[in-house]
Design an enzyme around this catalytic site. Structure first.
Site, PDB file in Angstrom:
ATOM      1  N   ASP A  25     -18.573  10.209   9.926  1.00  0.00           N
ATOM      2  CA  ASP A  25     -17.283   9.134  10.696  1.00  0.00           C
ATOM      3  C   ASP A  25     -16.780   8.234   9.200  1.00  0.00           C
ATOM      4  OD1 ASP A  25     -15.635   8.468  12.598  1.00  0.00           O
ATOM      5  OD2 ASP A  25     -17.854   7.813  13.865  1.00  0.00           O
ATOM      6  N   ASP A  50     -16.091   4.396   8.909  1.00  0.00           N
ATOM      7  CA  ASP A  50     -15.202   3.182   9.618  1.00  0.00           C
ATOM      8  C   ASP A  50     -14.881   2.166   8.946  1.00  0.00           C
ATOM      9  OD1 ASP A  50     -14.845   4.210  12.070  1.00  0.00           O
ATOM     10  OD2 ASP A  50     -16.767   3.919  12.268  1.00  0.00           O
ATOM     11  N   ARG A  84     -19.899  14.193  15.680  1.00  0.00           N
ATOM     12  CA  ARG A  84     -19.209  14.553  14.863  1.00  0.00           C
ATOM     13  C   ARG A  84     -19.610  14.576  12.905  1.00  0.00           C
ATOM     14  NH1 ARG A  84     -16.180   9.740  15.806  1.00  0.00           N
ATOM     15  NH2 ARG A  84     -16.478  10.932  17.949  1.00  0.00           N
ATOM     16  N   ARG A 144     -13.954  17.249   9.062  1.00  0.00           N
ATOM     17  CA  ARG A 144     -14.279  16.583  10.314  1.00  0.00           C
ATOM     18  C   ARG A 144     -12.722  17.533  11.353  1.00  0.00           C
ATOM     19  NH1 ARG A 144     -14.195  11.277  12.343  1.00  0.00           N
ATOM     20  NH2 ARG A 144     -13.636  10.593  14.375  1.00  0.00           N
TER      21      ARG A 144
END
Ligand code: ROI
Length: 172
Positions: A98, A100, A95, A85
């Site tokens: 990710d 989160d 990307r 990343r």
């Protein structure tokens, strides 16, 4: 003791997204202080943000952990980094991975690195639908049900993919 519960949103739209998510789940589960309990199906979603990028593959997993929220954030960011990343100038660009942190127990917190619950959840079909799949009875911080959040959210063409996560290789 791994007794804290967190939900992680996973997303990728570059370099074989399904493989990225599979690899990320395996790496997360290998951490001595994290165990994956459930993972949703995989979903294909239209990009939120700039439209000149590929569709995303998204999923949500439920983990148990003995880490604090900030320690868990460090682990998730290290894994994102290992997956190549790159933080690019373009905000909301494509990307490879990710991760989160969406929820950590019922913790509400906000500092320069982490906001819990995740600030954008209520408008993100690619978070709410997979979350609903693994925790259909969840009550959100505003007292409303997750089911109500899902029904108030536009689905934007979200599609469940035929491919599933390979659990055997995560737990191996
Ligand atoms: N859009 C979708 N559909 N899925 C994501 O995971 C995602 N992640 C992001 C932005 C760029 C906001 N858009 C996304 O970070």
């Amino acid at each position: 003791m791994m007794s804290d519960i967190a939900y992680i949103g996973l997303g990728s739209n570059l370099a074989e997204p399904i493989g990225q998510l599979q690899k990320a789940l395996t790496t997360i589960h290998q951490h001595p202080n994290i165990s994956i309990q459930y993972c949703s199906h995989l979903y294909s979603s239209a990009p939120m943000g700039p439209q000149d990028q590929p569709n995303y593959v998204n999923a949500v997993c439920k983990i148990v952990t003995s880490l604090s929220p900030m320690e868990l954030l460090d682990v998730l960011q290290a894994i994102e980094h290992e997956h190549g990343r790159e933080r690019k100038a373009e905000q909301w660009g494509p990307r490879t991975l990710d991760l989160d942190m969406l929820l950590f127990n019922n913790v509400s917190m906000k500092n320069e690195r982490l906001t819990l619950p995740h600030y954008g959840m209520s408008e993100r079909e690619f978070v709410l639908v997979p979350l609903f799949e693994i925790s259909p009875d969840m009550i959100m911080q505003d007292g409303k049900s997750l089911a109500a959040w899902v029904s108030n959210c536009s689905l934007n063409g979200l599609k469940r993919l035929a491919e599933d996560i390979d659990y055997a290789s995560i737990a191996a």
